[in-house]
Design a protein around this motif. Structure first.
Motif, short mmCIF file in Angstrom:
data_model
loop_
_atom_site.label_atom_id
_atom_site.label_comp_id
_atom_site.label_asym_id
_atom_site.label_seq_id
_atom_site.Cartn_x
_atom_site.Cartn_y
_atom_site.Cartn_z
N GLY A 109 25.25 15.73 -19.87
CA GLY A 109 24.30 16.76 -19.57
C GLY A 109 22.75 16.04 -19.26
O GLY A 109 22.29 15.56 -20.13
N LEU A 110 22.17 16.42 -18.29
CA LEU A 110 20.99 15.89 -17.65
C LEU A 110 20.06 16.86 -17.48
O LEU A 110 20.35 17.64 -16.58
N ASN A 111 18.94 16.67 -18.05
CA ASN A 111 18.04 17.74 -17.53
C ASN A 111 17.28 17.44 -16.25
O ASN A 111 16.40 16.20 -16.46
N VAL A 112 17.52 17.94 -15.35
CA VAL A 112 16.97 17.61 -14.25
C VAL A 112 15.68 18.57 -13.70
O VAL A 112 14.60 18.13 -14.11
N GLU A 130 20.76 27.01 -15.07
CA GLU A 130 20.87 26.49 -13.79
C GLU A 130 19.55 25.44 -13.57
O GLU A 130 18.46 25.45 -14.06
N GLY A 131 19.74 24.47 -13.06
CA GLY A 131 18.70 23.37 -12.58
C GLY A 131 18.97 22.26 -13.01
O GLY A 131 18.62 21.11 -12.84
N GLY A 132 19.95 22.01 -14.01
CA GLY A 132 20.25 20.76 -14.82
C GLY A 132 21.66 20.25 -14.18
O GLY A 132 22.28 21.04 -13.48
N LEU A 133 21.97 19.01 -14.62
CA LEU A 133 23.34 18.51 -14.11
C LEU A 133 24.32 18.53 -15.45
O LEU A 133 24.06 17.84 -16.33
N TRP A 134 25.02 19.32 -15.27
CA TRP A 134 26.39 19.53 -16.24
C TRP A 134 27.82 19.20 -15.86
O TRP A 134 28.21 19.87 -14.90
#
Length: 237
Positions: free
Chosen positions: A124-127, A51-55
């Motif tokens: 998949g972007l680590n936010v 949770e916390g990333g953009l998937w």
């Protein structure tokens, strides 16, 4: 482009979910999950996706020939690069499908196409997600770069807005503009690289170009090698 967003708390993989519904789902359907239990990158590599990333995975139905659909991975990467830029983050594209910030991976793009049926574009972007200890030397998040948390819904909206623009160019056959942007944001052109597949070096040389098909062109000491998208992994030498 109108987007129909499906939001899930948890899923095995947004790509797998999107693949299941793609035959009947309208173009522009977006599957977004708070977390994935079996996220995957290229060649089935595990993608940590807490949770916390953009998937997310976008279902597209382009009317395009096989010589162009491989460029969809660039469409996704450029949308991410533009979004990072809007937050003051300078990213680069590591051919073919990774987005880097200061040499560390912040996003990965995965494309899959069933010709004449549908294409899946996974991002998949680590936010705001925490980067696992074992990946800290090679991965980074937007939160870490900016020193603050970012509104995840806002990031999603920005990515989709930028994706609309780049996919619009793709649908209109303006592939040259896409490739020009890819070359302008490349982290590898002009640098010596090695092409690794199954743990073995299969090519090495200076990355001199990305051709009209999206292939990477390497100039070695004895010959020039054309590396097709999806065939290899790339490491800087």
């Amino acid at each position: 482009m109108e987007w129909n967003i499906i939001t899930l708390d948890e899923v095995d993989s947004t790509n797998e979910y999107a693949r299941r519904i793609a035959p009947t789902a309208p173009e522009g359907t977006v599957v977004v999950a708070k977390r994935q239990t079996a996220g995957r990158g290229r060649k089935g590599r595990r993608w940590a996706s807490p949770e916390g990333g953009l998937w997310m995975t976008v279902i597209l139905k382009p009317k395009s020939g096989p010589e162009h659909v491989t460029k969809l991975v660039f469409v996704g990467a450029l949308a991410v690069l533009d979004t990072l830029h809007e937050y003051g983050i300078r990213g680069e594209l590591k051919w073919p499908n990774d987005v880097l910030v200061d040499g560390k991976k912040i996003a990965g793009i995965l494309s899959e196409c069933r010709l004449n049926h549908f294409a899946l574009l996974g991002i998949g972007l680590n936010v705001n997600n925490e980067i696992p200890d074992e990946l800290r030397e090679s991965a980074v998040s937007m939160k870490e770069v900016l020193g603050r948390a970012i509104d995840l819904e806002e990031v999603l909206n920005r990515v989709l807005r930028n994706l609309s623009r780049w996919y619009g160019l793709f649908r209109n056959g303006r592939h040259g503009e896409i490739l020009k942007a890819v070359k302008g944001s490349s982290a590898v052109l002009g640098k010596r690289v090695r092409i690794i597949e199954d743990g073995e070096i299969i090519a090495e040389g200076i990355a001199v170009d990305i051709d009209n098909s999206g292939a990477l062109i390497l100039k070695g000491e004895e010959n020039t090698v054309r590396v097709l998208y999806g065939d290899v992994s790339l490491r800087f030498s």
